[in-house]
Design a protein around this motif. Structure first.
Motif, PDB file in Angstrom:
ATOM      1  N   GLY A 137       0.786  -1.244   0.129  1.00 40.11           N
ATOM      2  CA  GLY A 137       0.014   0.218  -0.017  1.00 40.11           C
ATOM      3  C   GLY A 137       0.770   1.205   0.064  1.00 40.11           C
ATOM      4  O   GLY A 137       0.389   2.536   0.181  1.00 40.11           O
ATOM      5  N   ARG A 138       1.976   1.066  -0.093  1.00 45.00           N
ATOM      6  CA  ARG A 138       2.974   2.388  -0.102  1.00 45.00           C
ATOM      7  C   ARG A 138       3.682   2.769  -1.484  1.00 45.00           C
ATOM      8  O   ARG A 138       4.410   3.715  -1.411  1.00 45.00           O
ATOM      9  CB  ARG A 138       4.117   2.342   1.046  1.00 45.00           C
ATOM     10  N   MET A 139       3.236   1.950  -2.482  1.00 49.78           N
ATOM     11  CA  MET A 139       3.738   2.294  -3.779  1.00 49.78           C
ATOM     12  C   MET A 139       3.031   2.591  -4.902  1.00 49.78           C
ATOM     13  O   MET A 139       3.276   2.338  -5.982  1.00 49.78           O
ATOM     14  CB  MET A 139       4.888   1.057  -4.345  1.00 49.78           C
ATOM     15  N   GLY A 140       1.785   2.450  -4.622  1.00 50.72           N
ATOM     16  CA  GLY A 140       0.587   2.666  -5.778  1.00 50.72           C
ATOM     17  C   GLY A 140       0.388   1.288  -6.530  1.00 50.72           C
ATOM     18  O   GLY A 140      -0.595   1.561  -7.178  1.00 50.72           O
ATOM     19  N   MET A 141       0.878   0.315  -5.902  1.00 49.37           N
ATOM     20  CA  MET A 141       0.481  -1.088  -6.415  1.00 49.37           C
ATOM     21  C   MET A 141       0.886  -1.740  -5.374  1.00 49.37           C
ATOM     22  O   MET A 141       1.940  -1.564  -4.339  1.00 49.37           O
ATOM     23  CB  MET A 141       0.902  -1.169  -7.913  1.00 49.37           C
ATOM     24  N   PRO A 142       0.101  -3.400  -5.383  1.00 50.97           N
ATOM     25  CA  PRO A 142       0.838  -4.079  -4.290  1.00 50.97           C
ATOM     26  C   PRO A 142       2.211  -4.410  -4.504  1.00 50.97           C
ATOM     27  O   PRO A 142       2.874  -4.233  -5.444  1.00 50.97           O
ATOM     28  CB  PRO A 142      -0.091  -5.382  -4.704  1.00 50.97           C
ATOM     29  N   ALA A 143       2.676  -4.632  -3.221  1.00 53.74           N
ATOM     30  CA  ALA A 143       4.190  -5.024  -3.129  1.00 53.74           C
ATOM     31  C   ALA A 143       4.474  -6.311  -3.982  1.00 53.74           C
ATOM     32  O   ALA A 143       5.638  -6.251  -4.640  1.00 53.74           O
ATOM     33  CB  ALA A 143       4.726  -5.338  -1.481  1.00 53.74           C
ATOM     34  N   SER A 144       3.654  -7.146  -3.899  1.00 49.88           N
ATOM     35  CA  SER A 144       3.884  -8.250  -5.000  1.00 49.88           C
ATOM     36  C   SER A 144       4.130  -7.991  -6.433  1.00 49.88           C
ATOM     37  O   SER A 144       4.765  -8.493  -7.087  1.00 49.88           O
ATOM     38  CB  SER A 144       2.549  -8.963  -4.787  1.00 49.88           C
ATOM     39  N   ALA A 145       3.429  -6.859  -6.899  1.00 51.02           N
ATOM     40  CA  ALA A 145       3.737  -6.527  -8.248  1.00 51.02           C
ATOM     41  C   ALA A 145       4.963  -5.691  -8.263  1.00 51.02           C
ATOM     42  O   ALA A 145       5.861  -5.885  -9.369  1.00 51.02           O
ATOM     43  CB  ALA A 145       2.307  -5.348  -8.577  1.00 51.02           C
ATOM     44  N   TRP A 146       5.288  -4.959  -7.296  1.00 46.36           N
ATOM     45  CA  TRP A 146       6.623  -4.177  -7.080  1.00 46.36           C
ATOM     46  C   TRP A 146       7.858  -5.180  -7.520  1.00 46.36           C
ATOM     47  O   TRP A 146       8.632  -4.937  -8.247  1.00 46.36           O
ATOM     48  CB  TRP A 146       6.764  -3.144  -6.243  1.00 46.36           C
ATOM     49  N   VAL A 147       7.827  -6.224  -6.682  1.00 39.17           N
ATOM     50  CA  VAL A 147       8.979  -7.162  -6.792  1.00 39.17           C
ATOM     51  C   VAL A 147       9.152  -7.582  -8.108  1.00 39.17           C
ATOM     52  O   VAL A 147      10.268  -8.180  -8.481  1.00 39.17           O
ATOM     53  CB  VAL A 147       8.711  -8.318  -5.820  1.00 39.17           C
ATOM     54  N   SER A 148       7.962  -7.636  -9.050  1.00 41.97           N
ATOM     55  CA  SER A 148       8.315  -8.194 -10.407  1.00 41.97           C
ATOM     56  C   SER A 148       8.169  -7.144 -11.515  1.00 41.97           C
ATOM     57  O   SER A 148       7.946  -7.300 -12.627  1.00 41.97           O
ATOM     58  CB  SER A 148       7.281  -9.125 -10.558  1.00 41.97           C
ATOM     59  N   GLY A 149       8.433  -5.736 -11.092  1.00 39.80           N
ATOM     60  CA  GLY A 149       8.677  -4.846 -11.869  1.00 39.80           C
ATOM     61  C   GLY A 149       7.371  -4.291 -12.526  1.00 39.80           C
ATOM     62  O   GLY A 149       6.971  -3.709 -13.202  1.00 39.80           O
ATOM     63  N   GLY A 150       6.175  -4.606 -11.623  1.00 39.47           N
ATOM     64  CA  GLY A 150       4.770  -4.180 -12.136  1.00 39.47           C
ATOM     65  C   GLY A 150       3.953  -5.090 -12.629  1.00 39.47           C
ATOM     66  O   GLY A 150       3.012  -4.760 -13.265  1.00 39.47           O
ATOM     67  N   LYS A 151       4.293  -6.231 -12.468  1.00 40.28           N
ATOM     68  CA  LYS A 151       3.786  -7.309 -13.288  1.00 40.28           C
ATOM     69  C   LYS A 151       2.154  -7.612 -12.819  1.00 40.28           C
ATOM     70  O   LYS A 151       2.081  -7.596 -11.584  1.00 40.28           O
ATOM     71  CB  LYS A 151       4.713  -8.729 -13.162  1.00 40.28           C
ATOM     72  N   GLY A 152       1.269  -7.661 -13.410  1.00 40.09           N
ATOM     73  CA  GLY A 152       0.198  -7.910 -13.210  1.00 40.09           C
ATOM     74  C   GLY A 152      -0.487  -6.533 -13.021  1.00 40.09           C
ATOM     75  O   GLY A 152      -1.886  -6.528 -12.904  1.00 40.09           O
ATOM     76  N   THR A 153       0.132  -5.463 -13.174  1.00 39.99           N
ATOM     77  CA  THR A 153      -0.597  -4.102 -13.212  1.00 39.99           C
ATOM     78  C   THR A 153      -0.722  -3.730 -14.555  1.00 39.99           C
ATOM     79  O   THR A 153       0.418  -3.697 -15.470  1.00 39.99           O
ATOM     80  CB  THR A 153       0.298  -3.096 -12.306  1.00 39.99           C
ATOM     81  N   THR A 154      -1.789  -3.018 -15.092  1.00 44.22           N
ATOM     82  CA  THR A 154      -1.963  -2.353 -16.348  1.00 44.22           C
ATOM     83  C   THR A 154      -2.006  -0.948 -16.120  1.00 44.22           C
ATOM     84  O   THR A 154      -2.663  -0.113 -15.388  1.00 44.22           O
ATOM     85  CB  THR A 154      -3.448  -2.913 -16.817  1.00 44.22           C
ATOM     86  N   ILE A 155      -1.034  -0.146 -16.975  1.00 42.27           N
ATOM     87  CA  ILE A 155      -0.888   1.197 -17.072  1.00 42.27           C
ATOM     88  C   ILE A 155      -1.318   1.715 -18.303  1.00 42.27           C
ATOM     89  O   ILE A 155      -0.846   1.384 -19.369  1.00 42.27           O
ATOM     90  CB  ILE A 155       0.499   1.668 -16.555  1.00 42.27           C
ATOM     91  N   LEU A 198       1.876  -1.975 -20.373  1.00 43.52           N
ATOM     92  CA  LEU A 198       1.703  -0.766 -20.958  1.00 43.52           C
ATOM     93  C   LEU A 198       0.540  -0.733 -22.074  1.00 43.52           C
ATOM     94  O   LEU A 198       0.937  -1.352 -23.024  1.00 43.52           O
ATOM     95  CB  LEU A 198       2.886   0.086 -21.301  1.00 43.52           C
ATOM     96  N   VAL A 199      -0.493   0.120 -22.001  1.00 37.01           N
ATOM     97  CA  VAL A 199      -1.357   0.013 -22.889  1.00 37.01           C
ATOM     98  C   VAL A 199      -1.656   1.545 -23.163  1.00 37.01           C
ATOM     99  O   VAL A 199      -1.953   2.426 -22.845  1.00 37.01           O
ATOM    100  CB  VAL A 199      -2.989  -0.428 -22.422  1.00 37.01           C
ATOM    101  N   GLU A 200      -1.547   1.703 -24.615  1.00 41.08           N
ATOM    102  CA  GLU A 200      -1.486   3.134 -25.095  1.00 41.08           C
ATOM    103  C   GLU A 200      -2.935   3.430 -25.491  1.00 41.08           C
ATOM    104  O   GLU A 200      -3.736   2.683 -26.093  1.00 41.08           O
ATOM    105  CB  GLU A 200      -0.589   3.328 -26.516  1.00 41.08           C
ATOM    106  N   GLY A 201      -3.593   4.578 -24.967  1.00 44.19           N
ATOM    107  CA  GLY A 201      -4.785   5.064 -25.250  1.00 44.19           C
ATOM    108  C   GLY A 201      -5.837   4.114 -24.603  1.00 44.19           C
ATOM    109  O   GLY A 201      -5.614   3.488 -23.678  1.00 44.19           O
TER     110      GLY A 201
END
Length: 344
Positions: free
Chosen positions: A168-186, A228-231
């Motif tokens: 909760g301190r990085m804008g995404m779950p820590a589990s996503a952070w350790v894999s460079g944002g894996k599982g997060t769509t931007i 990373l999804v454009e638009g």
């Protein structure tokens, strides 16, 4: 700024507001009492006619003045040296250092050293150590080593401690952070504005990056494993609101969600920045005082510079104490133009 570059009016103003950021920059001599003080001294303030300013304690002593026993003006250099020594010890230690241990190393009592350290850095020694450990974890987890090794190397006692601290301190779950944002769509886009091309990126929680003269490469370096999804149709609505905030900032943009995380001190500074009304500015000293750390002017400036979402966290509304614009990550022309628009 050195004493030689300061005017007497600036020195007097700093003394009147007891600005701790000026401690060490000059000395206040009170001719009627025969003592000299720090600008932040809490003693009763004298009349302007009875005050003389000096570059340092030696100059004040040369004029026949003696140091104040309340604010100990000659200890300013000692305070800075003590804090630097403590920071070095914190960085070198593999285990958390107790406050009493740090104080003993610097020759201060624990209570006094806590005040000195917090005044200089804006964080307590314990909070500074936690922030340093967080930074080490983020850096370590960005390379190709095993996650568990990186967590231990950063100073955590184990993975569970890391997840508990970082969730909760990085804008995404820590589990996503350790894999460079894996599982997060931007979702992201680069759009033209009257201030230049602007990068806008957002998670499902809100805008996580707003900057000028950056592209996809900058996002990939921050979130190398994120999708990373454009638009996108849903993103288009948010994108229009962000562009409107840039073109007409005086209309307000508090309704636009943001997804940013930092240290506790950084987040406190960012909250204060969002409270500054359009058309108004605050000094770094005022921001530091607003978050309850009046001596942490430099730290407030650093937090201001660490802002990831320009304009939505309006760091452009912060200026120097003398009214000059100061710095801005995307150039003073953009900062000046934003302030001009908001002044309307």
């Amino acid at each position: 700024m050195s004493f030689a570059a300061m005017t007497e009016e600036e020195c007097w103003a700093a003394m009147r507001r007891r600005d701790k950021a000026y401690d060490g920059r000059f000395i206040v001599g009170v001719l009627t009492t025969g003592i000299y003080c720090r600008p932040s001294c809490g003693a009763r303030q004298p009349l302007r006619a009875n005050v003389r300013f000096f570059a340092d304690g030696a100059g004040a002593r040369g004029a026949g003045l003696r140091p104040c026993k309340r604010c100990l003006p000659d200890d300013v250099g000692r305070d800075e040296a003590a804090v630097l020594a403590a920071i070095a010890a914190i960085k070198d230690s593999e285990e958390p250092l107790a406050l009493a241990d740090l104080a003993q190393r610097t020759g201060y009592s624990a209570t006094h050293f806590q005040r000195v350290f917090t005044r200089q850095t804006g964080l307590s020694p314990a909070a500074y150590a936690r922030a340093l450990r967080d930074e080490r974890a983020r850096a370590a987890l960005s390379d190709t080593r095993r996650v568990t090794d990186a967590i231990y190397d950063a100073g955590f006692s184990g993975p569970s401690r890391f997840y508990g601290q970082m969730e909760g301190r990085m804008g995404m779950p820590a589990s996503a952070w350790v894999s460079g944002g894996k599982g997060t769509t931007i979702h992201w886009a680069i759009v033209p504005t009257s201030l230049g091309d602007m990068l806008v990126a957002a998670t499902d929680k809100g805008v996580c990056r707003l900057s000028f003269a950056e592209g996809r490469d900058a996002l990939e370096s921050r979130f190398p494993a994120a999708t990373l999804v454009e638009g996108g149709a849903e993103f288009a609505v948010l994108l229009k609101e962000v562009v409107d905030a840039v073109e007409t900032p005086a209309q307000g943009f508090d309704h636009i969600p943001i997804d940013v995380k930092g240290t506790a001190f950084q987040e406190a500074v960012w909250r204060e920045l969002r409270k500054i009304p359009a058309g108004e500015t605050r000094s770094y000293a005022e921001i530091a005082a607003a978050v309850g750390k009046p001596g942490a002017v430099r730290a407030a400036g650093s937090a201001n510079g660490a802002n990831n979402v320009a304009i939505l966290i309006p760091c452009h509304r912060v200026v120097r104490s003398n009214g000059s614009l100061g710095g801005y990550a995307y150039g003073l022309e953009i900062k000046e133009e934003l302030l001009r628009r908001e002044a309307k």
